[in-house]
Design an enzyme around this catalytic site. Structure first.
Site, short mmCIF file in Angstrom:
data_model
loop_
_atom_site.label_atom_id
_atom_site.label_comp_id
_atom_site.label_asym_id
_atom_site.label_seq_id
_atom_site.Cartn_x
_atom_site.Cartn_y
_atom_site.Cartn_z
CE LYS A 54 -3.75 -2.42 2.25
NZ LYS A 54 -4.25 -3.02 3.47
CD GLN A 98 -3.46 -4.71 6.42
OE1 GLN A 98 -3.58 -3.65 5.82
NE2 GLN A 98 -3.79 -5.87 5.88
CG ASP A 123 -10.35 -1.00 5.14
OD1 ASP A 123 -10.05 -1.48 4.04
OD2 ASP A 123 -9.70 -1.19 6.18
N1 GUN Z 1 -6.66 -7.38 5.82
C1 GUN Z 1 -6.97 -8.14 4.73
N2 GUN Z 1 -7.79 -7.47 3.90
C2 GUN Z 1 -8.02 -6.27 4.47
C3 GUN Z 1 -8.78 -5.13 4.07
O1 GUN Z 1 -9.45 -5.08 3.04
N3 GUN Z 1 -8.74 -4.07 4.93
C4 GUN Z 1 -8.03 -4.10 6.09
N4 GUN Z 1 -8.07 -3.02 6.85
N5 GUN Z 1 -7.31 -5.13 6.48
C5 GUN Z 1 -7.29 -6.21 5.67
#
Ligand code: GUN
Length: 287
Positions: A54, A98, A123
Site C-alpha cells: 500500500k 490493517q 476501507d
Molecule cells: N486485511 C486483509 N484485507 C483487508 C482489508 O481489506 N482491509 C483491512 N483493513 N485489512 C485487511
C-alpha cells in the site's frame, strides 16, 4: 471452450492511472496532496507485505503515505487514541487499520474500526458507510468488491439484468458485493455454508463470485457454460503455493471469463484503496 483470463494487473493499472490523474487535479486545483495513514499493530508477516504494498503504491501515485507501526502489546485505548489523532490530522484524508488485529485486542475490532471518522474510512467498513451503500448513496465502498465491479466495467462485461450468485456472506466481500451488483441491476443470490443444493444455485449464475475462503471449492460442475467467474479467495495451501476458491483449470474450460489466483482480484484491492483515498479527500473538501 477456453475462458478469457482477466488479469488483475491490467485493470489495476487502469484504476491507478485514473487515481493518479485525480491526485494531480487535487494538487493543481486545491493545493491538496491526499494522505493515507495505515496502522499496523504487531508483526503479522502477511499484513506487513500488504502494508508495504500500500505504501509503495501511494508513493507511485503521489499520495502521501504514513505507516504507523504499533507493537503487538498495544492496548485498545492506545489504538483508539492514535485513531483520534489521525481523525484530527488535516494532512490525513484516509485511515486504514490493517486486519487482523493481535489476539489481545481482536475482540474489540468493531469498536476500533468504528472510531475512524466515516469521511476518512477508506476501507468502507464504518456503519455509516455500510448504511450509505445499502440505501443506494455509496460514499466509501470496501475496496475488494468495488474493484471487482470496476474490473467488470473495464472488461466490458454487462451486469444489468444478469443472474449473479455470490458464495460467501462476509462483511468485507460478500455483503457489499450483493449491494454493488444489485445497484447495477443484477438479480443477486447470496449463498453460504447453510445453503442447500449449492451447485444447483451456482449453475444459474451468469456471474459467479467465489468469496468463502475454501481452496478450490468451486468445481466445474457448479458453473454454467459461458459464466463469468470471479475468484476472491486467497488460500495458502503450501508455504509458496496460493490457490483461489475456484478450481481454476477445470473452471476455465467452462467459463467465458475467469480471474486467476494469484494475479487476479487481489491486485485490484490496492488500486481501489488509492481511488478511495482520492474520494475521501474530495468528500472532505466538498469537491
Ligand atoms: N486485511 C486483509 N484485507 C483487508 C482489508 O481489506 N482491509 C483491512 N483493513 N485489512 C485487511
Amino acid at each position: 471452450m477456453s475462458a478469457k483470463i482477466l488479469y488483475g494487473k491490467d485493470f489495476a493499472a487502469q484504476i491507478k492511472e485514473s487515481a493518479r490523474a485525480e491526485v494531480e487535479k487535487l494538487k493543481n486545483n486545491f493545493n491538496l496532496t491526499p494522505g493515507l495513514a495505515v496502522i499496523i499493530v504487531g508483526e503479522n508477516p502477511a499484513s506487513q507485505v500488504y502494508v508495504r504494498n500500500k505504501h509503495k503504491t501511494c508513493e507511485e501515485l503521489g499520495i502521501k503515505s504514513e505507516v504507523v507501526e504499533m507493537p503487538a502489546s498495544t492496548s485498545k485505548d492506545e489504538l483508539l487514541k492514535k485513531i483520534d489523532e489521525l481523525n484530527a490530522d488535516k494532512s490525513i484524508n484516509g485511515i486504514l487499520v490493517q486486519l487482523p488485529l493481535p489476539d489481545a485486542i481482536k475482540n474489540h475490532s468493531e469498536e476500533i474500526l468504528n472510531r475512524i471518522d466515516p469521511l476518512k474510512d477508506v476501507d468502507g467498513f464504518h456503519p455509516v458507510n455500510v448504511g450509505k451503500l445499502v440505501t443506494g448513496s455509496p460514499a466509501l465502498v470496501p475496496c475488494t468488491p468495488a474493484g471487482c465491479i470496476e474490473m467488470l466495467d473495464l472488461a466490458g462485461i454487462e451486469i444489468d439484468g444478469k443472474r449473479a450468485v455470490i458464495i460467501g456472506r462476509s462483511n468485507i466481500v460478500g455483503k457489499p458485493m450483493l449491494h454493488l451488483l444489485m445497484a447495477k441491476n443484477a438479480t443477486v443470490t447470496v449463498c453460504h455454508s447453510h445453503t442447500k443444493n449449492l451447485a444447483e444455485v451456482t449453475r444459474e449464475a451468469d456471474i459467479l463470485v467465489a468469496a468463502m475462503g475454501k481452496p478450490k471449492f468451486v468445481t466445474a460442475d457448479m458453473i454454467k457454460a459461458g459464466a463469468v467467474v470471479i475468484d476472491v479467495g486467497i488460500n495458502r495451501i503450501a508455504p509458496k503455493k496460493l490457490v483461489g476458491d475456484v478450481d481454476f483449470d477445470a473452471a476455465a474450460e467452462i467459463a467465458s471469463a475467469i480471474t486467476p489466483v494469484p494475479g487476479g482480484v487481489g491486485l485490484l484491492t490496492v488500486a481501489m484503496l488509492m481511488k478511495n483515498v482520492v474520494t475521501a479527500a474530495k468528500l472532505q473538501i466538498g469537491a
